[in-house]
Design an enzyme around this catalytic site. Structure first.
Site, PDB file in Angstrom:
ATOM      1  N   GLY A  13      39.979  39.529  42.503  1.00  7.77           N
ATOM      2  CA  GLY A  13      40.239  38.773  43.740  1.00  7.77           C
ATOM      3  C   GLY A  13      41.521  37.972  43.608  1.00  7.77           C
ATOM      4  O   GLY A  13      41.787  37.401  42.552  1.00  7.77           O
ATOM      5  N   ARG A  23      55.810  34.491  38.577  1.00  8.23           N
ATOM      6  CA  ARG A  23      57.180  33.942  38.504  1.00  8.23           C
ATOM      7  C   ARG A  23      57.461  33.399  37.094  1.00  8.23           C
ATOM      8  O   ARG A  23      58.524  33.646  36.508  1.00  8.23           O
ATOM      9  CB  ARG A  23      57.314  32.831  39.543  1.00  8.23           C
ATOM     10  CG  ARG A  23      58.606  32.031  39.495  1.00  8.23           C
ATOM     11  CD  ARG A  23      58.539  31.000  40.623  1.00  8.23           C
ATOM     12  NE  ARG A  23      59.661  30.098  40.648  1.00  8.23           N
ATOM     13  CZ  ARG A  23      59.720  28.950  39.977  1.00  8.23           C
ATOM     14  NH1 ARG A  23      58.724  28.604  39.173  1.00  8.23           N
ATOM     15  NH2 ARG A  23      60.762  28.170  40.095  1.00  8.23           N
ATOM     16  N   ARG A  74      40.665  46.071  42.789  1.00 12.86           N
ATOM     17  CA  ARG A  74      39.575  46.308  41.847  1.00 12.86           C
ATOM     18  C   ARG A  74      39.631  47.820  41.617  1.00 12.86           C
ATOM     19  O   ARG A  74      39.575  48.585  42.577  1.00 12.86           O
ATOM     20  CB  ARG A  74      38.239  45.878  42.453  1.00 12.86           C
ATOM     21  CG  ARG A  74      38.236  44.384  42.861  1.00 12.86           C
ATOM     22  CD  ARG A  74      36.859  43.911  43.241  1.00 12.86           C
ATOM     23  NE  ARG A  74      36.906  42.668  44.013  1.00 12.86           N
ATOM     24  CZ  ARG A  74      36.929  41.443  43.468  1.00 12.86           C
ATOM     25  NH1 ARG A  74      36.916  41.306  42.167  1.00 12.86           N
ATOM     26  NH2 ARG A  74      36.965  40.380  44.233  1.00 12.86           N
ATOM     27  N   ASP A 105      37.248  37.459  34.818  1.00 18.05           N
ATOM     28  CA  ASP A 105      36.575  37.977  33.618  1.00 18.05           C
ATOM     29  C   ASP A 105      36.601  39.506  33.547  1.00 18.05           C
ATOM     30  O   ASP A 105      36.785  40.082  32.470  1.00 18.05           O
ATOM     31  CB  ASP A 105      35.141  37.437  33.533  1.00 18.05           C
ATOM     32  CG  ASP A 105      34.326  37.719  34.794  1.00 18.05           C
ATOM     33  OD1 ASP A 105      34.932  37.999  35.853  1.00 18.05           O
ATOM     34  OD2 ASP A 105      33.093  37.646  34.719  1.00 18.05           O
ATOM     35  N   THR A 127      41.501  32.991  39.245  1.00 22.09           N
ATOM     36  CA  THR A 127      40.359  33.241  40.132  1.00 22.09           C
ATOM     37  C   THR A 127      39.920  31.911  40.724  1.00 22.09           C
ATOM     38  O   THR A 127      39.885  30.903  40.012  1.00 22.09           O
ATOM     39  CB  THR A 127      39.176  33.905  39.396  1.00 22.09           C
ATOM     40  OG1 THR A 127      38.003  33.828  40.221  1.00 22.09           O
ATOM     41  CG2 THR A 127      38.841  33.225  38.072  1.00 22.09           C
ATOM     42  N   ASP A 129      37.053  31.044  41.498  1.00 18.85           N
ATOM     43  CA  ASP A 129      35.666  30.696  41.152  1.00 18.85           C
ATOM     44  C   ASP A 129      35.527  29.703  39.994  1.00 18.85           C
ATOM     45  O   ASP A 129      34.474  29.104  39.835  1.00 18.85           O
ATOM     46  CB  ASP A 129      34.882  31.963  40.778  1.00 18.85           C
ATOM     47  CG  ASP A 129      34.499  32.785  41.998  1.00 18.85           C
ATOM     48  OD1 ASP A 129      34.807  32.356  43.124  1.00 18.85           O
ATOM     49  OD2 ASP A 129      33.898  33.852  41.812  1.00 18.85           O
ATOM     50  N   ASP A 131      35.145  30.557  36.962  1.00 18.33           N
ATOM     51  CA  ASP A 131      33.996  31.092  36.216  1.00 18.33           C
ATOM     52  C   ASP A 131      34.382  31.705  34.875  1.00 18.33           C
ATOM     53  O   ASP A 131      33.653  32.534  34.324  1.00 18.33           O
ATOM     54  CB  ASP A 131      33.241  32.129  37.081  1.00 18.33           C
ATOM     55  CG  ASP A 131      34.104  33.328  37.436  1.00 18.33           C
ATOM     56  OD1 ASP A 131      35.331  33.293  37.189  1.00 18.33           O
ATOM     57  OD2 ASP A 131      33.565  34.308  37.972  1.00 18.33           O
ATOM     58  N   ARG A 173      30.198  33.408  43.143  1.00 15.43           N
ATOM     59  CA  ARG A 173      29.075  34.347  42.991  1.00 15.43           C
ATOM     60  C   ARG A 173      28.084  33.902  41.934  1.00 15.43           C
ATOM     61  O   ARG A 173      26.894  33.882  42.139  1.00 15.43           O
ATOM     62  CB  ARG A 173      29.599  35.737  42.608  1.00 15.43           C
ATOM     63  CG  ARG A 173      29.870  36.624  43.775  1.00 15.43           C
ATOM     64  CD  ARG A 173      30.493  37.912  43.321  1.00 15.43           C
ATOM     65  NE  ARG A 173      31.808  37.671  42.734  1.00 15.43           N
ATOM     66  CZ  ARG A 173      32.664  38.630  42.430  1.00 15.43           C
ATOM     67  NH1 ARG A 173      32.332  39.878  42.605  1.00 15.43           N
ATOM     68  NH2 ARG A 173      33.836  38.343  41.920  1.00 15.43           N
TER      69      ARG A 173
HETATM   70  N1  LIG Z   1      34.258  46.276  31.426  1.00 11.69           N
HETATM   71  C1  LIG Z   1      35.454  46.636  31.906  1.00 11.69           C
HETATM   72  N2  LIG Z   1      36.235  47.513  31.239  1.00 11.69           N
HETATM   73  C2  LIG Z   1      37.435  47.880  31.727  1.00 11.69           C
HETATM   74  N3  LIG Z   1      37.959  47.418  32.891  1.00 11.69           N
HETATM   75  C3  LIG Z   1      37.225  46.550  33.590  1.00 11.69           C
HETATM   76  C4  LIG Z   1      35.936  46.112  33.152  1.00 11.69           C
HETATM   77  N4  LIG Z   1      35.460  45.243  34.080  1.00 11.69           N
HETATM   78  C5  LIG Z   1      36.397  45.150  35.036  1.00 11.69           C
HETATM   79  N5  LIG Z   1      37.463  45.926  34.755  1.00 11.69           N
HETATM   80  C6  LIG Z   1      38.674  46.123  35.577  1.00 11.69           C
HETATM   81  O1  LIG Z   1      39.121  44.871  36.098  1.00 11.69           O
HETATM   82  C7  LIG Z   1      39.122  44.945  37.523  1.00 11.69           C
HETATM   83  C8  LIG Z   1      38.846  43.571  38.093  1.00 11.69           C
HETATM   84  O2  LIG Z   1      37.546  43.139  37.692  1.00 11.69           O
HETATM   85  P1  LIG Z   1      36.590  42.347  38.699  1.00 11.69           P
HETATM   86  O3  LIG Z   1      36.487  43.119  39.972  1.00 11.69           O
HETATM   87  O4  LIG Z   1      35.341  42.055  37.954  1.00 11.69           O
HETATM   88  O5  LIG Z   1      37.399  41.024  39.071  1.00 11.69           O
HETATM   89  P2  LIG Z   1      37.757  39.761  38.199  1.00 11.69           P
HETATM   90  O6  LIG Z   1      38.962  40.054  37.385  1.00 11.69           O
HETATM   91  O7  LIG Z   1      36.544  39.295  37.450  1.00 11.69           O
HETATM   92  O8  LIG Z   1      38.192  38.717  39.325  1.00 11.69           O
HETATM   93  P3  LIG Z   1      37.267  37.921  40.380  1.00 11.69           P
HETATM   94  O9  LIG Z   1      35.832  38.018  39.926  1.00 11.69           O
HETATM   95  O10 LIG Z   1      37.802  36.571  40.358  1.00 11.69           O
HETATM   96  O11 LIG Z   1      37.517  38.582  41.684  1.00 11.69           O
HETATM   97  C9  LIG Z   1      38.083  45.999  37.841  1.00 11.69           C
HETATM   98  O12 LIG Z   1      38.259  46.578  39.099  1.00 11.69           O
HETATM   99  C10 LIG Z   1      38.311  47.010  36.739  1.00 11.69           C
HETATM  100  O13 LIG Z   1      39.389  47.860  37.032  1.00 11.69           O
HETATM  101  O1  LIG Z   2      37.427  40.108  47.867  1.00 11.63           O
HETATM  102  P1  LIG Z   2      35.987  40.491  47.766  1.00 11.63           P
HETATM  103  O2  LIG Z   2      35.805  41.822  47.139  1.00 11.63           O
HETATM  104  O3  LIG Z   2      35.278  40.310  49.051  1.00 11.63           O
HETATM  105  O4  LIG Z   2      35.335  39.497  46.693  1.00 11.63           O
HETATM  106  C1  LIG Z   2      34.752  38.293  47.001  1.00 11.63           C
HETATM  107  C2  LIG Z   2      34.437  37.582  45.719  1.00 11.63           C
HETATM  108  O5  LIG Z   2      35.625  37.276  45.034  1.00 11.63           O
HETATM  109  C3  LIG Z   2      35.676  35.884  44.765  1.00 11.63           C
HETATM  110  O6  LIG Z   2      36.417  35.278  45.787  1.00 11.63           O
HETATM  111  C4  LIG Z   2      36.337  35.652  43.432  1.00 11.63           C
HETATM  112  O7  LIG Z   2      37.617  36.121  43.455  1.00 11.63           O
HETATM  113  C5  LIG Z   2      34.238  35.423  44.799  1.00 11.63           C
HETATM  114  O8  LIG Z   2      34.099  34.049  45.041  1.00 11.63           O
HETATM  115  C6  LIG Z   2      33.688  36.296  45.892  1.00 11.63           C
HETATM  116  O9  LIG Z   2      32.323  36.517  45.687  1.00 11.63           O
HETATM  117 MG   LIG Z   3      34.963  37.933  38.027  1.00 10.96          MG
END
Ligand SMILES: Nc1ncnc2c1ncn2[C@@H]1O[C@H](COP(=O)(O)OP(=O)(O)OP(=O)(O)O)[C@@H](O)[C@H]1O
Ligand SMILES: O=P(O)(O)OC[C@H]1O[C@](O)(CO)[C@@H](O)[C@@H]1O
Ligand SMILES: [Mg+2]
Length: 322
Positions: A13, A23, A74, A105, A127, A129, A131, A173
Site C-alpha cells: 500500500g 528522493r 502487490r 512487512d 506503511t 499502519d 505495523d 488491519r
Molecule cells: N512471503 C513473501 N515472499 C515473497 N514476496 C512477498 C511475500 N509476501 C509479500 N511479498 C511481496 O510483497 C508485496 C507486498 O506485500 P503486501 O501486499 O503484504 O504489502 P506490505 O508490503 O505488507 O504493505 P501494506 O501491508 O502496508 O500494504 C506482495 O505483493 C508480494 O509481491
Molecule cells: O489498497 P488496498 O489493497 O485496498 O489495501 C488496504 C490496506 O492497506 C493498508 O492501507 C496498509 O497499507 C491497510 O490499512 C488496509 O487494510
Molecule cells: Mg503489510
C-alpha cells in the site's frame, strides 16, 4: 561487496512520505558516486524491467506529494520462488547490485527472498499502519493519523449538532495504532482495536450511558478496520440506546495527501541510512526507528520480532474518554 549500481522501489500500500524516501535514496546514492535506478510498480517492475535511471532532477518537486511517483503494486507473481528468481535474474542482467525496498512487512519478506537469491536488499518501513514490529515508526503513519483526526473532527461537528452517535472506522488491519491515537485525539467515548477483545455492553453501551448521565449528548466511537463490523456496531448502539447513530468508513482517504513534516524528515533519514548500508556492503537489513534514532536490524530477525501494543496508551484512552 559495496554496491555501485542500486535500485529503489515502493511496494504494498502506498503511504505519504514514500516520495521523500525515494528522493533521499536517489540523492544519497548520487552523492556517494553510485548509479541509481527507479523501479516502477513495485516488484512487478523488477519482473518486467520497468526500470529507469534516476538523476538529481528526477526526484525534484515530489517531497510534498502523497502517493508514490514510482507507483506501487502487490505482485502475486513475485510472491513465488520462480518470481523471485526471475526478478534476481533481471537485476543481474541490468547490473543492479543492491535494492532499497520501501514498503510494509510483506515487502520485507520479498526483500529477504530477493537477498537470498543473490541481490542485496535493504527494507525501509513505508506503511500507514505502523505495523512493523521492529520499528517504532513507519513512514506515512503520522500523515494518516492527522488525516483521520481532521476527518473525525468534521464528523463531530455534525454529530454534535444532531445529538447523535458516530461510529468511525479507520484503517489498520492487524494493528490498532491509528485507531488508538486518533481515538484519544478526537475524544472518542470508545475505541476498539484488534489487539484488545471487546465486550459490546461494557466497552460501548455502559460508557455511553455513564457519559449521558453526566450530561454528554453526542458520541464518537472509533473502530479499527481489523475489528470491523462498524455498520453492525452502529445499528446495535441505536437499538440499545435510542441514540440516532451513523457509521462512516474513512477508507483510502487516509492513505492520500501531502505528508506531514515528520513523515518527510523520517523518510529522508531512513532513505539516507539505507544507502549508507549498501555503500558499506551490508544486505538483508531493515532500517528502523528505535528511541527516535534510526538504526538497522537483520530483516529475518526483524520479521520475527513480536509486536508490542502500547497498553499504557490504551489505558489512558479508556480513562480519559468519559
Ligand atoms: N512471503 C513473501 N515472499 C515473497 N514476496 C512477498 C511475500 N509476501 C509479500 N511479498 C511481496 O510483497 C508485496 C507486498 O506485500 P503486501 O501486499 O503484504 O504489502 P506490505 O508490503 O505488507 O504493505 P501494506 O501491508 O502496508 O500494504 C506482495 O505483493 C508480494 O509481491
Ligand atoms: O489498497 P488496498 O489493497 O485496498 O489495501 C488496504 C490496506 O492497506 C493498508 O492501507 C496498509 O497499507 C491497510 O490499512 C488496509 O487494510
Ligand atoms: Mg503489510
Amino acid at each position: 561487496m559495496c554496491a555501485k549500481k542500486i535500485a529503489v522501489l515502493t511496494s504494498g500500500g502506498d503511504a505519504p512520505g514514500m516520495n521523500a524516501a525515494v528522493r533521499a535514496v536517489v540523492r544519497t546514492a548520487i552523492s556517494f558516486g553510485m548509479e541509481v535506478y527507479g523501479v516502477r510498480h513495485g516488484y512487478n517492475g523488477l519482473l518486467t524491467g520497468e526500470v529507469q535511471k534516476m538523476e538529481l532532477r528526477s526526484v525534484s518537486n515530489i517531497i510534498q506529494h502523497g502517493g508514490t511517483a514510482l507507483f506501487t503494486a502487490r505482485s502475486p507473481e513475485f510472491n513465488t520462488p520462480e518470481g523471485v528468481q526471475k526478478a534476481a535474474a533481471k537485476c543481474r542482467e541490468l547490473g543492479i547490485d543492491g535494492v532499497v525496498v520501501v514498503g510494509g512487512d510483506g515487502s520485507f519478506r520479498g526483500a529477504r527472498d530477493l537477498t537470498g537469491a543473490g541481490v542485496p536488499c535493504i527494507g525501509v518501513p513505508g506503511t500507514i499502519d505502523n505495523d512493523i514490529s521492529s520499528s517504532e515508526y513507519t513512514i506515512g503513519y503520522d500523515t494518516a493519523m492527522n488525516t483521520a483526526m481532521e476527518m473525525i473532527d468534521r464528523i463531530r461537528d455534525t454529530t454534535e449538532s444532531h445529538d447523535r452517535c458516530s461510529v468511525v472506522e479507520v484503517m489498520g488491519r492487524r494493528c490498532g495504532d491509528i485507531a488508538l491515537n486518533t481515538g484519544i485525539a478526537v475524544g472518542a467515548i470508545a475505541t476498539l482495536v484488534p489487539e484488545v477483545k471487546y465486550d459490546f455492553e461494557k466497552d460501548i453501551i455502559e460508557r455511553i450511558r455513564y457519559a449521558q448521565k453526566t450530561g454528554k449528548r453526542h458520541f464518537i466511537v472509533v473502530v479499527a478496520e481489523g475489528v470491523g463490523h462498524s455498520e453492525d456496531i452502529c445499528k446495535r448502539i441505536q437499538e440499545e440506546t435510542g441514540i440516532e447513530s451513523r457509521a462512516t468508513i474513512l477508507g483510502h482517504v487516509q492513505r492520500g495527501g501531502s505528508p506531514t513534516l515528520r513523515d518527510r524528515v523520517v523518510a529522508s533519514q531512513m532513505g539516507y541510512h539505507a544507502v549508507e548500508l549498501l555503500r558499506d556492503g551490508k544486505s538483508n537489513r531493515v532500517v528502523v526507528m528505535q528511541g527516535e534514532r534510526i538504526v538497522d536490524f537483520d530483516i529475518t530477525e526483524a520479521l520475527e520480532m513480536p509486536r508490542v501494543f502500547d497498553e499504557k496508551l490504551y489505558k489512558i484512552s479508556q480513562d480519559l474518554s468519559r
